[in-house]
Design a protein around this motif. Structure first.
Motif, PDB file in Angstrom:
ATOM      1  N   ILE A 138      34.961  48.172  -4.933  1.00 15.14           N
ATOM      2  CA  ILE A 138      35.113  48.538  -6.342  1.00 15.14           C
ATOM      3  C   ILE A 138      34.033  49.541  -6.731  1.00 15.14           C
ATOM      4  N   PRO A 139      34.325  50.832  -6.697  1.00 21.32           N
ATOM      5  CA  PRO A 139      33.357  51.810  -7.209  1.00 21.32           C
ATOM      6  C   PRO A 139      33.393  51.816  -8.737  1.00 21.32           C
ATOM      7  N   LEU A 140      32.283  51.409  -9.335  1.00 24.11           N
ATOM      8  CA  LEU A 140      32.198  51.335 -10.789  1.00 24.11           C
ATOM      9  C   LEU A 140      31.844  52.695 -11.382  1.00 24.11           C
ATOM     10  N   GLN A 141      32.188  52.856 -12.647  1.00 27.80           N
ATOM     11  CA  GLN A 141      31.828  54.057 -13.385  1.00 27.80           C
ATOM     12  C   GLN A 141      30.892  53.651 -14.515  1.00 27.80           C
ATOM     13  N   GLY A 142      31.255  53.825 -15.767  1.00 32.47           N
ATOM     14  CA  GLY A 142      30.337  53.490 -16.842  1.00 32.47           C
ATOM     15  C   GLY A 142      30.913  52.493 -17.823  1.00 32.47           C
ATOM     16  N   ARG A 143      30.071  52.076 -18.793  1.00 38.80           N
ATOM     17  CA  ARG A 143      30.484  51.235 -19.911  1.00 38.80           C
ATOM     18  C   ARG A 143      31.239  50.003 -19.419  1.00 38.80           C
ATOM     19  N   LEU A 144      30.515  49.171 -18.666  1.00 39.91           N
ATOM     20  CA  LEU A 144      31.139  48.104 -17.888  1.00 39.91           C
ATOM     21  C   LEU A 144      31.746  46.993 -18.731  1.00 39.91           C
ATOM     22  N   THR A 145      31.247  46.781 -19.919  1.00 42.99           N
ATOM     23  CA  THR A 145      31.750  45.669 -20.729  1.00 42.99           C
ATOM     24  C   THR A 145      32.745  46.121 -21.794  1.00 42.99           C
ATOM     25  N   ALA A 187      25.905  40.990 -16.918  1.00 44.29           N
ATOM     26  CA  ALA A 187      27.308  40.613 -16.733  1.00 44.29           C
ATOM     27  C   ALA A 187      27.680  40.614 -15.255  1.00 44.29           C
ATOM     28  N   LEU A 188      27.187  41.606 -14.499  1.00 45.29           N
ATOM     29  CA  LEU A 188      27.453  41.637 -13.060  1.00 45.29           C
ATOM     30  C   LEU A 188      26.754  40.485 -12.347  1.00 45.29           C
ATOM     31  N   GLU A 189      25.532  40.193 -12.756  1.00 43.82           N
ATOM     32  CA  GLU A 189      24.808  39.077 -12.138  1.00 43.82           C
ATOM     33  C   GLU A 189      25.512  37.749 -12.409  1.00 43.82           C
ATOM     34  N   ALA A 190      26.066  37.614 -13.598  1.00 47.13           N
ATOM     35  CA  ALA A 190      26.793  36.382 -13.923  1.00 47.13           C
ATOM     36  C   ALA A 190      28.032  36.238 -13.047  1.00 47.13           C
ATOM     37  N   LEU A 191      28.731  37.334 -12.790  1.00 49.12           N
ATOM     38  CA  LEU A 191      29.887  37.289 -11.893  1.00 49.12           C
ATOM     39  C   LEU A 191      29.463  36.906 -10.479  1.00 49.12           C
ATOM     40  N   ALA A 192      28.362  37.495 -10.006  1.00 49.70           N
ATOM     41  CA  ALA A 192      27.882  37.184  -8.658  1.00 49.70           C
ATOM     42  C   ALA A 192      27.477  35.715  -8.537  1.00 49.70           C
ATOM     43  N   ALA A 193      26.955  35.145  -9.611  1.00 50.69           N
ATOM     44  CA  ALA A 193      26.575  33.735  -9.587  1.00 50.69           C
ATOM     45  C   ALA A 193      27.807  32.832  -9.582  1.00 50.69           C
ATOM     46  N   ARG A 194      28.865  33.231 -10.280  1.00 49.50           N
ATOM     47  CA  ARG A 194      30.092  32.435 -10.340  1.00 49.50           C
ATOM     48  C   ARG A 194      30.919  32.547  -9.076  1.00 49.50           C
ATOM     49  N   PHE A 195      30.898  33.731  -8.447  1.00 51.39           N
ATOM     50  CA  PHE A 195      31.783  33.994  -7.312  1.00 51.39           C
ATOM     51  C   PHE A 195      30.943  34.451  -6.114  1.00 51.39           C
ATOM     52  N   ARG A 197      31.714  35.305  -3.269  1.00 50.30           N
ATOM     53  CA  ARG A 197      32.321  36.394  -2.492  1.00 50.30           C
ATOM     54  C   ARG A 197      32.035  37.772  -3.092  1.00 50.30           C
ATOM     55  N   PHE A 198      31.464  37.798  -4.293  1.00 47.09           N
ATOM     56  CA  PHE A 198      31.233  39.074  -4.982  1.00 47.09           C
ATOM     57  C   PHE A 198      29.751  39.448  -4.942  1.00 47.09           C
ATOM     58  N   ARG A 199      29.523  40.726  -4.698  1.00 52.29           N
ATOM     59  CA  ARG A 199      28.172  41.271  -4.858  1.00 52.29           C
ATOM     60  C   ARG A 199      28.280  42.698  -5.375  1.00 52.29           C
ATOM     61  N   PHE A 200      27.188  43.195  -5.949  1.00 57.62           N
ATOM     62  CA  PHE A 200      27.146  44.591  -6.385  1.00 57.62           C
ATOM     63  C   PHE A 200      25.864  45.218  -5.874  1.00 57.62           C
ATOM     64  N   GLN A 201      25.887  46.522  -5.722  1.00 53.39           N
ATOM     65  CA  GLN A 201      24.752  47.214  -5.127  1.00 53.39           C
ATOM     66  C   GLN A 201      24.700  48.655  -5.610  1.00 53.39           C
ATOM     67  N   THR A 202      23.552  49.263  -5.381  1.00 50.54           N
ATOM     68  CA  THR A 202      23.377  50.688  -5.626  1.00 50.54           C
ATOM     69  C   THR A 202      23.468  51.407  -4.288  1.00 50.54           C
ATOM     70  N   GLY A 203      24.321  52.415  -4.201  1.00 54.17           N
ATOM     71  CA  GLY A 203      24.465  53.172  -2.961  1.00 54.17           C
ATOM     72  C   GLY A 203      25.375  52.488  -1.965  1.00 54.17           C
ATOM     73  N   GLY A 204      25.618  53.181  -0.866  1.00 54.47           N
ATOM     74  CA  GLY A 204      26.436  52.630   0.209  1.00 54.47           C
ATOM     75  C   GLY A 204      27.920  52.857   0.079  1.00 54.47           C
ATOM     76  N   SER A 205      28.341  53.653  -0.901  1.00 52.69           N
ATOM     77  CA  SER A 205      29.778  53.858  -1.104  1.00 52.69           C
ATOM     78  C   SER A 205      30.481  54.470   0.104  1.00 52.69           C
ATOM     79  N   PRO A 206      29.918  55.489   0.773  1.00 51.34           N
ATOM     80  CA  PRO A 206      30.634  56.058   1.928  1.00 51.34           C
ATOM     81  C   PRO A 206      30.935  55.022   3.012  1.00 51.34           C
TER      82      PRO A 206
END
Length: 301
Positions: A138-145, A187-195, A197-206
């Motif tokens: 999931i490549p995110l863009q802006g204004r996540l909420t 909000a992303l940290e809350a998702l990672a705590a609930r699930f 299988r989910f994580r988010f990161q900076t970089g590494g898209s390629p």
């Protein structure tokens, strides 16, 4: 000043490259209109310049900004390579290519394959796509909420929707040019705590694009790039390249995900979308195709 004059409005960071002739698209665009007997001038864009633009004689061109009057157009790079669009709207999903039907059977397969493999080898030399981890990228863009008008749901809701419909790991990346608020990161940290299988990161898209099973995004360019690696996509927002993707706004969410089981004709599509429906500033016919595009908008060139 003659009516056959083009005023080009650009951000200051790109003006230097255009003025010294090192920006290929604008160098060739300026050459194309001047070869037709027009004059050109370069201007730094901004609120004051945009307010004054309608009163200037001649025509205007912007980059990634809405046109200011009926003698103005905007330009935008078409995601990869030397491909560009010149249109009368800044919203990609309003462009003609977004509304036209893609007919794979009407595209020459040999021409499409030559274009696909040649472009892929230039963009991704030596890259070998795999799918060993059943990973959703999931490549995110802006204004996540926020749920904006062109989106089926907010980016945070999109992540939850993907987790609910995909059994493997789900990895999101933050956009390198976005500035995220504490609330968005929370909000992303809350998702990672609930699930787990989910994580988010900076970089590494390629690397994620190379390894993923599919791309899920609002309308990130990485979904289009993934087509070159034969990665299917689900789009949660309006887009100009929705035709072979699952589109939640167009199909509904269950039908959009069901399309992941199909094998889209990526070579024919990318040839159609880029070579046939965009302006290729790396091709010798660019100038004439550009002038023809301007004439379609009623410009006397």
């Amino acid at each position: 000043m003659s009516e056959r004059h083009l005023s080009i409005y650009l951000d200051d960071w790109i003006l230097k490259d255009v003025r010294d002739g090192s920006h290929n698209f604008f160098r060739r665009l300026i050459g194309a209109v001047e070869a037709a007997g027009w004059s050109t001038s370069l201007h730094q864009t901004g609120p004051e310049a945009r307010r004054a633009a309608p009163d200037r004689p001649g025509y205007a061109l912007y980059r990634m900004e809405a046109p200011t009057h009926d003698r103005a157009l905007t330009s935008r790079r078409t995601y990869v390579g030397a491909f560009w669009h010149v249109e009368d709207s800044a919203e990609r999903w309003d462009w003609p290519v977004a509304r036209v039907h893609f007919d794979a059977d009407s595209i020459d397969g040999e021409d499409a394959a030559h274009f696909f493999f040649g472009t892929r080898n230039r963009l991704y030399p030596g890259v070998k796509p795999v799918d060993e981890d059943n990973l959703a990228f999931i490549p995110l863009q802006g204004r996540l909420t926020e749920h904006r008008s062109f989106q089926a749901m907010s980016p945070v809701q999109m992540i939850e929707a993907v987790i609910a419909r995909h059994s493997g790991p789900v990895v999101a990346t933050l956009h390198p040019r976005e500035s995220y608020s504490e609330g968005e990161i929370a909000a992303l940290e809350a998702l990672a705590a609930r699930f787990p299988r989910f994580r988010f990161q900076t970089g590494g898209s390629p690397d994620l694009l190379r390894r993923c099973r599919f791309v899920a995004t609002q309308n990130s360019a990485l979904a289009l790039e993934g087509f070159f690696l034969r990665k299917p996509a689900v789009l949660f927002a309006l887009s100009d390249f929705h035709h072979i993707a699952g589109s939640v706004p167009r199909d509904g969410i269950e039908a959009a995900f069901a399309r992941l089981s199909q094998t889209p004709p990526v070579a024919r599509y990318l040839y159609w979308f880029l070579q046939l429906n965009a302006l290729n500033a790396g091709r010798p016919e660019f100038e004439e195709r550009l002038r023809a595009q301007l004439r379609q908008f009623g410009w006397p060139i």
